[in-house]
Design a protein around this motif. Structure first.
Motif, PDB file in Angstrom:
ATOM      1  N   ILE A  53     -55.178 -16.786  34.336  1.00  0.00           N
ATOM      2  CA  ILE A  53     -54.462 -16.976  35.601  1.00  0.00           C
ATOM      3  C   ILE A  53     -54.142 -18.431  35.928  1.00  0.00           C
ATOM      4  CG2 ILE A  53     -55.280 -14.802  36.623  1.00  0.00           C
ATOM      5  CD1 ILE A  53     -56.856 -17.980  37.817  1.00  0.00           C
ATOM      6  N   HIS A  54     -54.650 -19.370  35.127  1.00  0.00           N
ATOM      7  CA  HIS A  54     -54.355 -20.789  35.437  1.00  0.00           C
ATOM      8  C   HIS A  54     -54.363 -21.633  34.162  1.00  0.00           C
ATOM      9  CE1 HIS A  54     -54.593 -24.297  38.407  1.00  0.00           C
ATOM     10  NE2 HIS A  54     -54.499 -24.842  37.204  1.00  0.00           N
ATOM     11  N   GLU A  55     -53.194 -21.798  33.575  1.00  0.00           N
ATOM     12  CA  GLU A  55     -53.049 -22.636  32.374  1.00  0.00           C
ATOM     13  C   GLU A  55     -51.783 -23.476  32.534  1.00  0.00           C
ATOM     14  OE1 GLU A  55     -55.591 -22.512  30.421  1.00  0.00           O
ATOM     15  OE2 GLU A  55     -56.481 -20.610  31.041  1.00  0.00           O
ATOM     16  N   HIS A  56     -51.570 -24.392  31.583  1.00  0.00           N
ATOM     17  CA  HIS A  56     -50.378 -25.260  31.624  1.00  0.00           C
ATOM     18  C   HIS A  56     -49.772 -25.378  30.239  1.00  0.00           C
ATOM     19  CE1 HIS A  56     -51.252 -26.780  35.695  1.00  0.00           C
ATOM     20  NE2 HIS A  56     -52.521 -26.736  35.327  1.00  0.00           N
ATOM     21  N   LEU A  57     -48.457 -25.181  30.151  1.00  0.00           N
ATOM     22  CA  LEU A  57     -47.782 -25.347  28.864  1.00  0.00           C
ATOM     23  C   LEU A  57     -47.199 -26.744  28.732  1.00  0.00           C
ATOM     24  CD1 LEU A  57     -46.225 -21.794  28.544  1.00  0.00           C
ATOM     25  CD2 LEU A  57     -48.481 -22.630  27.877  1.00  0.00           C
ATOM     26  N   ILE A 171     -46.999 -18.620  44.487  1.00  0.00           N
ATOM     27  CA  ILE A 171     -46.790 -19.892  45.182  1.00  0.00           C
ATOM     28  C   ILE A 171     -47.905 -20.829  44.731  1.00  0.00           C
ATOM     29  CG2 ILE A 171     -46.682 -21.037  47.438  1.00  0.00           C
ATOM     30  CD1 ILE A 171     -46.171 -17.992  48.500  1.00  0.00           C
ATOM     31  N   LYS A 172     -47.540 -22.014  44.279  1.00  0.00           N
ATOM     32  CA  LYS A 172     -48.568 -22.990  43.873  1.00  0.00           C
ATOM     33  C   LYS A 172     -48.396 -24.226  44.729  1.00  0.00           C
ATOM     34  CE  LYS A 172     -51.563 -25.401  41.376  1.00  0.00           C
ATOM     35  NZ  LYS A 172     -51.393 -25.988  40.050  1.00  0.00           N
ATOM     36  N   ILE A 173     -49.444 -24.555  45.477  1.00  0.00           N
ATOM     37  CA  ILE A 173     -49.434 -25.825  46.203  1.00  0.00           C
ATOM     38  C   ILE A 173     -50.693 -26.581  45.814  1.00  0.00           C
ATOM     39  CG2 ILE A 173     -48.086 -24.958  48.160  1.00  0.00           C
ATOM     40  CD1 ILE A 173     -50.825 -24.978  49.734  1.00  0.00           C
ATOM     41  N   VAL A 232     -58.255 -22.555  44.258  1.00  0.00           N
ATOM     42  CA  VAL A 232     -58.199 -23.063  42.884  1.00  0.00           C
ATOM     43  C   VAL A 232     -59.143 -24.264  42.728  1.00  0.00           C
ATOM     44  CG1 VAL A 232     -56.674 -24.095  41.140  1.00  0.00           C
ATOM     45  CG2 VAL A 232     -55.811 -22.275  42.634  1.00  0.00           C
ATOM     46  N   HIS A 233     -59.810 -24.322  41.602  1.00  0.00           N
ATOM     47  CA  HIS A 233     -60.775 -25.382  41.265  1.00  0.00           C
ATOM     48  C   HIS A 233     -62.001 -25.344  42.181  1.00  0.00           C
ATOM     49  CE1 HIS A 233     -57.711 -26.489  38.592  1.00  0.00           C
ATOM     50  NE2 HIS A 233     -57.067 -27.345  39.325  1.00  0.00           N
ATOM     51  N   ALA A 234     -62.418 -24.123  42.523  1.00  0.00           N
ATOM     52  CA  ALA A 234     -63.640 -23.959  43.321  1.00  0.00           C
ATOM     53  C   ALA A 234     -64.843 -24.558  42.600  1.00  0.00           C
ATOM     54  CB  ALA A 234     -63.866 -22.479  43.617  1.00  0.00           C
ATOM     55  N   HIS A 286     -58.931 -21.296  31.984  1.00  0.00           N
ATOM     56  CA  HIS A 286     -59.309 -22.598  31.396  1.00  0.00           C
ATOM     57  C   HIS A 286     -58.756 -23.804  32.149  1.00  0.00           C
ATOM     58  CE1 HIS A 286     -59.019 -19.836  27.832  1.00  0.00           C
ATOM     59  NE2 HIS A 286     -60.155 -20.414  27.495  1.00  0.00           N
ATOM     60  N   ASP A 287     -57.516 -23.701  32.675  1.00  0.00           N
ATOM     61  CA  ASP A 287     -56.754 -24.881  33.099  1.00  0.00           C
ATOM     62  C   ASP A 287     -56.554 -25.776  31.869  1.00  0.00           C
ATOM     63  OD1 ASP A 287     -55.387 -26.664  34.711  1.00  0.00           O
ATOM     64  OD2 ASP A 287     -57.185 -27.529  35.612  1.00  0.00           O
ATOM     65  N   ALA A 288     -56.176 -25.150  30.763  1.00  0.00           N
ATOM     66  CA  ALA A 288     -56.039 -25.888  29.499  1.00  0.00           C
ATOM     67  C   ALA A 288     -54.570 -26.069  29.146  1.00  0.00           C
ATOM     68  CB  ALA A 288     -56.768 -25.139  28.387  1.00  0.00           C
TER      69      ALA A 288
HETATM   70 ZN   LIG Z   1     -54.122 -26.814  36.655  1.00  0.00          ZN
END
Ligand SMILES: [Zn+2]
Length: 340
Positions: A53-57, A171-173, A232-234, A286-288
Protein backbone atom coordinates in the motif's frame (compact mmCIF):
# COMPACT_ATOMS: atom_id res chain seq x y z
CA UNK A 1 -4.06 16.97 21.79
CA UNK A 2 -6.38 18.08 24.57
CA UNK A 3 -7.72 15.91 27.40
CA UNK A 4 -11.19 16.66 26.13
CA UNK A 5 -10.29 15.22 22.75
CA UNK A 6 -8.94 12.05 24.33
CA UNK A 7 -12.00 11.55 26.46
CA UNK A 8 -14.34 12.18 23.56
CA UNK A 9 -12.35 9.72 21.48
CA UNK A 10 -12.42 7.13 24.28
CA UNK A 11 -16.18 7.45 24.74
CA UNK A 12 -16.73 6.87 21.04
CA UNK A 13 -14.61 3.73 20.98
CA UNK A 14 -17.18 1.09 21.88
CA UNK A 15 -19.71 2.48 19.43
CA UNK A 16 -17.09 2.64 16.72
CA UNK A 17 -15.92 -0.92 17.31
CA UNK A 18 -19.45 -2.06 16.49
CA UNK A 19 -19.50 0.11 13.36
CA UNK A 20 -16.08 -1.23 12.29
CA UNK A 21 -17.25 -4.82 12.67
CA UNK A 22 -20.36 -4.09 10.65
CA UNK A 23 -18.25 -2.42 7.95
CA UNK A 24 -15.92 -5.42 7.77
CA UNK A 25 -18.81 -7.85 7.51
CA UNK A 26 -20.39 -5.71 4.82
CA UNK A 27 -17.11 -5.61 2.90
CA UNK A 28 -16.75 -9.38 2.98
CA UNK A 29 -20.33 -9.81 1.88
CA UNK A 30 -20.03 -7.43 -1.07
CA UNK A 31 -16.36 -7.86 -1.90
CA UNK A 32 -16.91 -8.43 -5.60
CA UNK A 33 -18.86 -5.20 -5.99
CA UNK A 34 -16.23 -2.96 -4.43
CA UNK A 35 -13.73 -1.17 -6.61
CA UNK A 36 -10.33 0.46 -6.37
CA UNK A 37 -9.08 2.89 -9.02
CA UNK A 38 -5.82 1.87 -10.68
CA UNK A 39 -3.82 3.70 -13.36
CA UNK A 40 -5.39 1.43 -15.97
CA UNK A 41 -8.95 1.82 -14.64
CA UNK A 42 -11.19 0.28 -11.97
CA UNK A 43 -10.05 -2.91 -10.23
CA UNK A 44 -12.60 -5.08 -8.43
CA UNK A 45 -11.90 -6.21 -4.87
CA UNK A 46 -11.27 -9.79 -5.94
CA UNK A 47 -8.58 -8.63 -8.41
CA UNK A 48 -6.56 -6.80 -5.73
CA UNK A 49 -4.89 -9.83 -4.14
CA UNK A 50 -1.80 -9.16 -2.06
CA UNK A 51 -1.21 -5.40 -2.02
CA UNK A 52 1.73 -3.21 -1.07
CA UNK A 53 0.00 0.00 0.00
CA UNK A 54 2.97 2.40 0.15
CA UNK A 55 5.87 2.17 -2.31
CA UNK A 56 7.62 4.49 -4.78
CA UNK A 57 8.67 3.86 -8.37
CA UNK A 58 10.25 7.27 -8.94
CA UNK A 59 10.95 10.21 -6.61
CA UNK A 60 12.40 13.55 -7.72
CA UNK A 61 13.67 15.55 -4.74
CA UNK A 62 14.69 18.68 -6.62
CA UNK A 63 11.65 20.69 -5.45
CA UNK A 64 8.33 21.91 -6.83
CA UNK A 65 9.84 24.84 -8.73
CA UNK A 66 12.29 22.72 -10.76
CA UNK A 67 10.71 19.29 -11.21
CA UNK A 68 8.96 18.17 -14.38
CA UNK A 69 8.77 15.35 -16.88
CA UNK A 70 11.95 16.68 -18.57
CA UNK A 71 13.86 15.42 -15.52
CA UNK A 72 13.76 11.72 -16.50
CA UNK A 73 13.74 9.49 -19.55
CA UNK A 74 10.74 7.17 -19.22
CA UNK A 75 12.35 4.37 -21.22
CA UNK A 76 15.35 4.36 -18.89
CA UNK A 77 13.14 4.39 -15.81
CA UNK A 78 11.10 1.48 -17.15
CA UNK A 79 14.26 -0.49 -17.89
CA UNK A 80 15.46 -0.01 -14.31
CA UNK A 81 12.17 -0.39 -12.39
CA UNK A 82 10.35 -3.15 -14.29
CA UNK A 83 12.57 -6.02 -13.01
CA UNK A 84 11.75 -5.02 -9.39
CA UNK A 85 8.02 -5.19 -10.17
CA UNK A 86 8.41 -8.53 -11.92
CA UNK A 87 10.40 -9.81 -8.94
CA UNK A 88 7.70 -8.97 -6.39
CA UNK A 89 4.94 -10.19 -8.67
CA UNK A 90 6.61 -13.59 -8.71
CA UNK A 91 6.36 -13.54 -4.88
CA UNK A 92 2.60 -12.96 -5.03
CA UNK A 93 2.12 -9.18 -5.06
CA UNK A 94 -0.72 -8.21 -7.40
CA UNK A 95 -1.34 -4.55 -6.53
CA UNK A 96 0.91 -1.69 -5.47
CA UNK A 97 0.13 1.91 -4.46
CA UNK A 98 2.68 4.40 -5.73
CA UNK A 99 2.79 7.11 -3.06
CA UNK A 100 4.82 9.70 -4.99
CA UNK A 101 2.72 12.87 -5.12
CA UNK A 102 2.63 15.52 -7.84
CA UNK A 103 5.69 17.84 -7.77
CA UNK A 104 7.73 14.99 -6.27
CA UNK A 105 7.93 12.88 -9.39
CA UNK A 106 4.43 11.54 -9.99
CA UNK A 107 4.23 10.46 -13.66
CA UNK A 108 0.91 8.87 -14.71
CA UNK A 109 2.22 7.86 -18.17
CA UNK A 110 5.19 6.08 -16.60
CA UNK A 111 3.02 4.29 -14.03
CA UNK A 112 0.60 3.15 -16.70
CA UNK A 113 3.41 1.72 -18.81
CA UNK A 114 4.92 -0.06 -15.79
CA UNK A 115 1.53 -1.49 -14.84
CA UNK A 116 0.87 -2.78 -18.36
CA UNK A 117 4.36 -4.29 -18.70
CA UNK A 118 4.43 -5.94 -15.25
CA UNK A 119 0.78 -6.95 -14.98
CA UNK A 120 0.66 -5.41 -11.48
CA UNK A 121 -2.25 -3.10 -10.66
CA UNK A 122 -0.72 0.27 -9.74
CA UNK A 123 -2.55 3.07 -7.93
CA UNK A 124 -1.46 6.70 -8.11
CA UNK A 125 -2.65 9.67 -6.08
CA UNK A 126 -3.81 13.27 -6.00
CA UNK A 127 -2.86 15.84 -3.38
CA UNK A 128 0.15 17.88 -2.25
CA UNK A 129 3.09 17.01 0.00
CA UNK A 130 3.70 19.57 2.76
CA UNK A 131 6.53 18.00 4.79
CA UNK A 132 10.13 19.21 4.39
CA UNK A 133 9.07 22.85 4.86
CA UNK A 134 6.76 22.83 1.83
CA UNK A 135 9.64 22.30 -0.61
CA UNK A 136 7.37 20.16 -2.79
CA UNK A 137 4.40 22.54 -2.77
CA UNK A 138 3.91 24.58 -5.95
CA UNK A 139 3.81 28.33 -5.20
CA UNK A 140 0.23 28.79 -6.47
CA UNK A 141 -1.04 26.42 -3.76
CA UNK A 142 -0.22 28.86 -0.95
CA UNK A 143 -2.67 31.36 -2.46
CA UNK A 144 -5.54 28.88 -2.67
CA UNK A 145 -8.26 28.03 -0.16
CA UNK A 146 -8.94 24.46 0.96
CA UNK A 147 -11.92 24.42 -1.35
CA UNK A 148 -9.84 25.52 -4.36
CA UNK A 149 -7.22 22.87 -3.63
CA UNK A 150 -9.97 20.27 -3.27
CA UNK A 151 -11.47 21.33 -6.61
CA UNK A 152 -8.09 20.82 -8.26
CA UNK A 153 -7.70 17.31 -6.78
CA UNK A 154 -11.32 16.34 -7.41
CA UNK A 155 -10.94 17.35 -11.05
CA UNK A 156 -8.01 14.94 -11.38
CA UNK A 157 -10.30 12.13 -10.19
CA UNK A 158 -13.21 13.11 -12.41
CA UNK A 159 -11.29 14.00 -15.60
CA UNK A 160 -7.96 12.22 -15.19
CA UNK A 161 -4.50 13.66 -14.50
CA UNK A 162 -3.17 16.19 -17.03
CA UNK A 163 -4.86 14.61 -20.03
CA UNK A 164 -3.30 11.19 -19.38
CA UNK A 165 -6.67 9.58 -18.73
CA UNK A 166 -5.13 8.14 -15.55
CA UNK A 167 -7.20 8.68 -12.40
CA UNK A 168 -5.88 8.80 -8.83
CA UNK A 169 -6.81 5.88 -6.55
CA UNK A 170 -6.25 7.80 -3.31
CA UNK A 171 -5.48 11.21 -1.84
CA UNK A 172 -1.89 11.63 -0.66
CA UNK A 173 -0.90 14.60 1.46
CA UNK A 174 1.87 15.19 3.92
CA UNK A 175 2.29 17.38 6.99
CA UNK A 176 5.16 18.29 9.31
CA UNK A 177 5.99 16.20 12.39
CA UNK A 178 4.99 18.89 14.94
CA UNK A 179 1.64 20.61 15.54
CA UNK A 180 -0.17 21.37 12.26
CA UNK A 181 0.76 24.68 10.63
CA UNK A 182 -2.07 26.76 9.19
CA UNK A 183 -1.14 25.63 5.69
CA UNK A 184 -1.00 21.95 6.66
CA UNK A 185 -4.40 22.34 8.33
CA UNK A 186 -5.57 23.62 4.96
CA UNK A 187 -4.10 20.54 3.24
CA UNK A 188 -5.96 18.08 5.50
CA UNK A 189 -9.14 20.14 5.13
CA UNK A 190 -8.77 20.04 1.32
CA UNK A 191 -8.16 16.29 1.56
CA UNK A 192 -11.35 15.93 3.63
CA UNK A 193 -13.39 17.86 1.04
CA UNK A 194 -11.86 15.80 -1.78
CA UNK A 195 -12.75 12.61 0.08
CA UNK A 196 -16.34 13.79 0.46
CA UNK A 197 -16.54 14.49 -3.28
CA UNK A 198 -14.72 11.40 -4.60
CA UNK A 199 -14.84 8.67 -1.95
CA UNK A 200 -11.05 8.29 -2.13
CA UNK A 201 -9.16 7.43 1.06
CA UNK A 202 -6.67 9.97 2.49
CA UNK A 203 -3.10 8.74 3.07
CA UNK A 204 -1.23 11.39 5.02
CA UNK A 205 2.52 11.20 5.47
CA UNK A 206 2.57 12.20 9.12
CA UNK A 207 4.99 10.39 11.48
CA UNK A 208 4.33 11.12 15.18
CA UNK A 209 0.92 10.85 16.86
CA UNK A 210 0.41 14.54 17.60
CA UNK A 211 -0.20 15.71 14.01
CA UNK A 212 -2.07 12.45 13.29
CA UNK A 213 -4.57 13.17 16.09
CA UNK A 214 -4.83 16.81 14.99
CA UNK A 215 -5.70 15.72 11.45
CA UNK A 216 -8.28 13.26 12.80
CA UNK A 217 -9.83 16.13 14.78
CA UNK A 218 -10.04 18.28 11.62
CA UNK A 219 -11.74 15.43 9.75
CA UNK A 220 -14.09 14.71 12.64
CA UNK A 221 -15.08 18.38 12.64
CA UNK A 222 -15.97 18.03 8.95
CA UNK A 223 -18.00 14.88 9.51
CA UNK A 224 -15.47 12.65 7.71
CA UNK A 225 -15.16 9.12 9.14
CA UNK A 226 -11.82 8.29 10.74
CA UNK A 227 -11.69 5.18 8.53
CA UNK A 228 -11.09 7.51 5.55
CA UNK A 229 -7.70 8.42 7.06
CA UNK A 230 -4.44 6.48 6.86
CA UNK A 231 -1.87 7.53 9.46
CA UNK A 232 1.23 7.04 7.28
CA UNK A 233 4.62 6.43 8.94
CA UNK A 234 3.04 5.64 12.31
CA UNK A 235 6.29 3.77 13.03
CA UNK A 236 7.86 7.16 13.78
CA UNK A 237 5.70 7.32 16.93
CA UNK A 238 7.49 5.60 19.82
CA UNK A 239 4.46 5.24 22.13
CA UNK A 240 2.52 2.14 21.00
CA UNK A 241 -0.53 3.33 23.01
CA UNK A 242 -1.06 5.95 20.32
CA UNK A 243 -1.53 3.19 17.73
CA UNK A 244 -4.35 1.81 19.89
CA UNK A 245 -5.96 5.22 20.39
CA UNK A 246 -5.88 5.96 16.65
CA UNK A 247 -6.96 2.44 15.66
CA UNK A 248 -9.93 2.53 18.03
CA UNK A 249 -11.24 5.67 16.32
CA UNK A 250 -11.44 3.63 13.11
CA UNK A 251 -8.40 5.26 11.45
CA UNK A 252 -5.85 3.14 9.59
CA UNK A 253 -2.48 2.78 11.32
CA UNK A 254 0.19 2.27 8.69
CA UNK A 255 3.71 1.00 9.35
CA UNK A 256 6.40 1.41 6.72
CA UNK A 257 10.16 1.85 6.53
CA UNK A 258 10.75 -1.90 6.20
CA UNK A 259 14.23 -2.96 5.10
CA UNK A 260 16.11 -6.26 5.41
CA UNK A 261 17.83 -5.21 8.68
CA UNK A 262 14.85 -3.92 10.69
CA UNK A 263 12.00 -6.39 10.12
CA UNK A 264 11.69 -7.26 13.82
CA UNK A 265 10.59 -3.67 14.59
CA UNK A 266 7.55 -4.07 12.35
CA UNK A 267 6.82 -7.53 13.76
CA UNK A 268 6.64 -5.97 17.26
CA UNK A 269 4.21 -3.27 16.08
CA UNK A 270 1.97 -5.74 14.25
CA UNK A 271 1.89 -8.12 17.24
CA UNK A 272 0.92 -5.17 19.45
CA UNK A 273 -1.97 -4.39 17.09
CA UNK A 274 -3.06 -8.04 17.23
CA UNK A 275 -3.01 -8.02 21.06
CA UNK A 276 -5.19 -4.92 20.99
CA UNK A 277 -7.67 -6.55 18.62
CA UNK A 278 -6.73 -4.02 15.94
CA UNK A 279 -5.31 -6.12 13.11
CA UNK A 280 -8.32 -4.96 11.08
CA UNK A 281 -6.98 -1.36 11.28
CA UNK A 282 -3.36 -2.23 10.44
CA UNK A 283 -1.54 -1.55 7.17
CA UNK A 284 2.06 -2.50 6.34
CA UNK A 285 4.32 -1.63 3.41
CA UNK A 286 8.03 -1.08 2.68
CA UNK A 287 8.09 2.54 1.46
CA UNK A 288 10.82 1.18 -0.81
CA UNK A 289 12.03 1.83 -4.33
CA UNK A 290 12.77 4.23 -6.28
CA UNK A 291 14.37 5.74 -9.37
CA UNK A 292 16.04 9.05 -8.46
CA UNK A 293 16.66 11.20 -11.57
CA UNK A 294 19.56 13.01 -9.86
CA UNK A 295 21.52 9.80 -9.40
CA UNK A 296 23.54 7.79 -11.88
CA UNK A 297 21.19 5.26 -13.52
CA UNK A 298 18.53 6.20 -10.98
CA UNK A 299 20.69 5.29 -7.96
CA UNK A 300 20.37 2.39 -5.56
CA UNK A 301 16.91 0.77 -5.62
CA UNK A 302 15.43 -0.83 -2.46
CA UNK A 303 13.45 -3.89 -3.65
CA UNK A 304 9.80 -4.58 -2.76
CA UNK A 305 10.46 -8.13 -1.54
CA UNK A 306 11.36 -7.97 2.19
CA UNK A 307 7.73 -8.29 3.30
CA UNK A 308 7.35 -11.54 1.34
CA UNK A 309 10.76 -13.04 2.04
CA UNK A 310 11.22 -11.97 5.69
CA UNK A 311 8.33 -10.17 7.36
CA UNK A 312 5.49 -12.61 6.59
CA UNK A 313 7.55 -15.69 7.61
CA UNK A 314 8.51 -13.91 10.87
CA UNK A 315 4.89 -12.96 11.60
CA UNK A 316 3.86 -16.59 11.09
CA UNK A 317 6.65 -17.64 13.44
CA UNK A 318 5.15 -15.34 16.05
CA UNK A 319 1.82 -17.13 15.65
CA UNK A 320 -0.04 -15.10 13.05
CA UNK A 321 -2.30 -17.38 11.02
CA UNK A 322 -2.53 -17.35 7.22
CA UNK A 323 -5.93 -15.72 7.63
CA UNK A 324 -4.48 -12.91 9.76
CA UNK A 325 -1.70 -12.31 7.23
CA UNK A 326 -4.40 -12.09 4.58
CA UNK A 327 -6.26 -9.50 6.67
CA UNK A 328 -3.18 -7.23 6.67
CA UNK A 329 -2.17 -7.60 3.02
CA UNK A 330 -5.47 -8.30 1.24
CA UNK A 331 -8.60 -7.49 3.25
CA UNK A 332 -7.39 -4.24 4.83
CA UNK A 333 -6.00 -2.72 1.62
CA UNK A 334 -9.36 -3.34 -0.08
CA UNK A 335 -11.21 -1.91 2.93
CA UNK A 336 -8.96 1.16 2.99
CA UNK A 337 -8.67 1.89 -0.74
CA UNK A 338 -12.11 0.86 -2.02
CA UNK A 339 -13.94 3.92 -3.30
CA UNK A 340 -16.74 4.75 -0.87
ZN1 LIG B 1 6.76 7.16 1.04
Amino acid sequence: MSKMTNRRRFMKQSALATVALAATTRAWGLEKERQLMSVTGPVTADQVGSMLIHEHLLVDFIGADKTGYHRWDRAKVVEKVLPYLNEVKALGCQTLADCTPAFLGRDPWLLKELSEKSGINILTNTGFYGAVNNKFIPSFAFEETAKQLANRWTKEYKKGIEGSGVKPGFIKISVGSGPLSDFHRRLITAAGITHQKTGLVIASHTGPALPAMEQLDVLEGMGVDANAFIWVHAQNEKDFNQFRIAGKTGAWVSFEGIRAGNVADTVARVMYMKEQGLLHRTLVSHDAGWYDPDKEEGGEFAPFTTIYTQLIPMLKNEGLTDKEVKVIFETNPVEAFAIR
